[in-house]
Design a protein around this motif. Structure first.
Motif, PDB file in Angstrom:
ATOM      1  N   TYR A 157       0.709  -1.181  -0.007  1.00  0.00           N
ATOM      2  CA  TYR A 157       0.015   0.067  -0.034  1.00  0.00           C
ATOM      3  C   TYR A 157       1.144   1.214   0.003  1.00  0.00           C
ATOM      4  N   PRO A 158       0.443   2.448  -0.398  1.00  0.00           N
ATOM      5  CA  PRO A 158       1.348   3.567  -0.666  1.00  0.00           C
ATOM      6  C   PRO A 158       1.383   4.149   0.928  1.00  0.00           C
ATOM      7  N   SER A 159       2.498   3.996   1.444  1.00  0.00           N
ATOM      8  CA  SER A 159       2.655   4.279   2.749  1.00  0.00           C
ATOM      9  C   SER A 159       3.501   5.478   2.897  1.00  0.00           C
ATOM     10  N   THR A 160       3.306   6.326   4.220  1.00  0.00           N
ATOM     11  CA  THR A 160       4.279   7.346   4.230  1.00  0.00           C
ATOM     12  C   THR A 160       5.611   7.049   4.324  1.00  0.00           C
ATOM     13  N   LEU A 161       5.945   6.075   4.728  1.00  0.00           N
ATOM     14  CA  LEU A 161       7.235   5.691   4.945  1.00  0.00           C
ATOM     15  C   LEU A 161       7.827   5.610   3.428  1.00  0.00           C
ATOM     16  N   GLY A 162       6.982   5.287   2.443  1.00  0.00           N
ATOM     17  CA  GLY A 162       7.611   5.283   1.100  1.00  0.00           C
ATOM     18  C   GLY A 162       8.260   3.857   0.753  1.00  0.00           C
ATOM     19  N   VAL A 163       8.134   2.965   1.705  1.00  0.00           N
ATOM     20  CA  VAL A 163       8.392   1.496   1.483  1.00  0.00           C
ATOM     21  C   VAL A 163       7.563   0.488   1.000  1.00  0.00           C
TER      22      VAL A 163
END
Lengths: 460, 176
Positions: free
Chosen positions: A149-155
């Motif tokens: 999923y597109p996470s705020t961590l970018g990972v």
């Protein structure tokens, strides 16, 4: 040794359906268990199942609140009961898919009366299996990190890892099995709706039968969809078990890092799964009076599959030892010697006895067709497959490369609660299935019945 | 307003014969309700083959392609992960999820396509108004002639069905 009832002509195949019966009496008979109010045996087993499910919830709560420390896991045995149970439940699920999908593609008519038992077993087993990968994470509240999923961590998940492949494979298997199961169930739910005596039953079955009318325009799509589901889910049988075996083989641990694992796991899955089908089917056949649609020929065929896959598994055991010796890797040799003579040797020899020796009984036709012998042997095989998974997981871990890392493993009461809990949860769900849904696929059995005259002239 | 004229037949052969006879008489919109699928019925009613395989194949390959691209994009472009020095474009490692996701998309297309093509769930349909119709899922075979009310001669259709040996011949309407 003949496959026949005494007095039957030796060239006639043994019947798949005992006796002729009209469609209406057949339908009514196959549904009669659903209409009867639950008896004492059902309530007793259901009570046990519910208690066990409570135990499961307690075990899960303890694990989530206090962590993996409540389990017996240590370093180096970082994987134990959770992974063993996960593999064991998934492999049980595979036989269900094999019976309903693979045997359909091979046009094996003997699947017609047992495929619903098998598919339901698959769906519930995958549910039970799915609990463990989530629980065994050190921080299970982050389990969603495995899903992209597109996470705020970018990972993103590491897609090159078998652990992520597992998520997709098992998730897909659960979804596709459930869709396949439900698609096959709809026409039978329509039959249940039309034979319902009470209004609430008619409404309940009617809702889930989604208005099925038996229209040929619909059957046209349904038949094609059913065949396609079977074709789609068949590769999953091989793929899911292979992916799970990659969890082990992709690592460098001696005893795990072996190319035999995928076929070894698939063969073991079919062995274990068919043994579980037999374990469930034989009592159900007796208590639901289904002897006419689940005949000695069905038992015979299941016993043959168990025998064949036990030979595959036996071959795998021998190959493990041979390749360790032939490869000359001292660590791999040490693991194999340890398996047979080390701390857990009694489990290993128990495994060999249950999985390789007990099924050899099935060379005899009389043994194959004896329900209670088949049932006892299946129970032993189920236990044997569980201990085999234990040996695969724990043995190479507890004695790996460095002696300073050697430590034995013992399960805790939380481990046992989770295993027993999932078994009881399975029992609960299966009892509900037997009571509420048509356990034998009525449409398939009717099809078989109407094909019989053709088959008789075709084979004589 | 649509009209359905239904008749019950005791077995599959009789209903198939009747279906063929009705097609010869010129009726085009027919349906046969059976407790289990009869492949011969699809020919007797001259139905077109199901488009489901194409739908499923397209979804499967599309899903697989998407899965491969997505994995490559995540692990090589968006947040490149150096795992053991392996190349970023590591196709063998991406095969499994590609295959599995393709199967998932194909299965979802199969499931939703099936119920979409059959227009189910539809809990109420005029044919359920006929009380004896319950036998269609058990042991009897029902044949129906349907069409807009203006185009069908109700009496003639009922007479045709009865002449072919149908029981419980009834006409029902769909209230628009």
């Amino acid at each position: 040794m003949s496959n026949q009832a005494p007095g039957a002509h030796p060239l006639e195949p043994a019947p798949l359906l005992a006796g002729e019966e009209g469609d209406r009496p057949l339908t009514e008979r196959l549904l009669q268990y659903v209409w009867r109010p639950p008896g004492r045996a059902w309530w007793t087993l259901f009570g046990i199942g519910l208690l066990g499910s409570v135990l499961l919830v307690l075990g899960i709560t303890a694990t989530l609140l206090y962590g993996i420390g409540t389990w017996g896991n240590n370093i180096p045995v970082a994987w134990a009961f959770a992974i063993i149970n996960f593999v064991w439940w998934i492999e049980i699920a595979h036989a269900g898919t094999l019976i309903s999908a693979v045997l359909l593609l091979f046009i094996q008519k003997w699947r017609n009366s047992i495929n619903r038992f098998a598919e339901t077993m698959t769906v519930i087993a995958v549910l039970c299996a799915g609990i463990f990968p989530i629980l065994h994470l050190g921080r299970p509240w982050y389990a969603f990190w495995l899903i992209p999923y597109p996470s705020t961590l970018g990972v993103w998940p590491q897609f090159r890892s078998p652990l992520v492949w597992d998520v997709f494979a098992v998730g897909t298997y659960l979804i596709v099995s459930t869709l396949f199961w439900y698609t096959g169930l709809v026409p039978d739910l329509a039959a249940a709706r039309d034979l319902s005596a009470r209004r609430w039953q008619r409404i309940l079955y009617g809702v889930f039968a989604i208005g099925w009318r038996g229209s040929t325009r619909h059957w046209r799509h349904h038949r094609v969809a059913y065949l396609m589901f079977a074709g789609l889910i068949t590769p999953l049988v091989i793929t899911v078990m292979s992916v799970i075996s990659f969890d082990f083989t992709a690592g460098i641990l001696a005893g795990w890092h072996s190319t035999i694992f995928p076929p070894y796991f698939v063969a073991g899955a079919i062995l274990s799964g068919f043994a579980m089908v037999a374990t469930l089917l034989i009592p159900v056949r007796r208590f639901l009076h289904l002897e006419a649609v689940i005949t000695p020929r069905h038992l015979d065929n299941m016993a043959r599959v168990i025998l064949v896959t036990s030979l595959f598994t036996f071959y795998s055991y021998i190959m493990e030892y041979f390749m360790a010796w032939y490869g000359g890797n001292p660590f791999e040799i040490a693991v194999e010697v340890n398996q047979a003579a080390g701390f857990y040797r009694s489990l290993w020899w128990g495994t060999v006895f249950c999985n390789s020796l007990v099924p050899q009984l099935f060379w005899s036709a009389r043994m194959r067709r004896s329900p209670w012998l088949l049932w006892t042997a299946s129970l032993l095989i189920n236990i044997g497959m569980w201990t085999e998974r234990f040996m695969i997981v724990v043995n190479p871990l507890h004695r790996d490369y460095l002696p300073s890392s050697w430590r034995t493993y013992a399960p805790t009461y939380v481990d046992w609660s989770l295993l027993t809990g999932t078994l009881c949860f399975f029992l609960t769900c299966y009892l509900l299935f037997l009571k509420l849904l048509p356990a034998v696929p009525i449409g398939d059995v009717k099809e078989l019945q109407h094909e019989r005259p053709l088959r008789r002239t075709g084979t004589s | 307003m649509r009209l359905w004229i239904l008749g019950e037949f005791p077995d599959a052969e009789a209903s198939l014969e009747a279906a063929r006879a009705l097609r010869e008489r010129g009726y085009r919109s027919l349906d046969l309700y059976t407790p289990y699928p009869i492949p011969a019925a699809e020919q007797a009613l001259a139905l077109r083959p199901s488009p489901l395989p194409i739908l499923v194949a397209a979804s499967g390959f599309g899903g697989a392609g998407f899965a491969y691209w997505f994995q490559w994009y995540c692990n090589a472009v968006s947040y490149p992960l150096n795992v053991g020095g392996r190349p970023f474009q590591s196709a063998p490692a991406l095969v499994i999820i590609t295959l599995v996701f393709g199967i998932l998309c194909a299965s979802l297309a199969c499931f939703f396509g099936l119920w979409g093509l059959t227009r189910l769930p539809r809990l109420h349909h005029p044919v359920f108004e006929v009380q004896h119709f319950q036998s269609a899922s058990i042991d009897r075979f029902w044949l129906s002639i349907d069409g807009p009310e203006a185009e069908i001669d109700r009496e003639e259709a009922i007479a045709d069905l009865a002449a072919l040996g149908a029981q419980h011949v009834t006409a029902v309407e769909e209230k628009a």
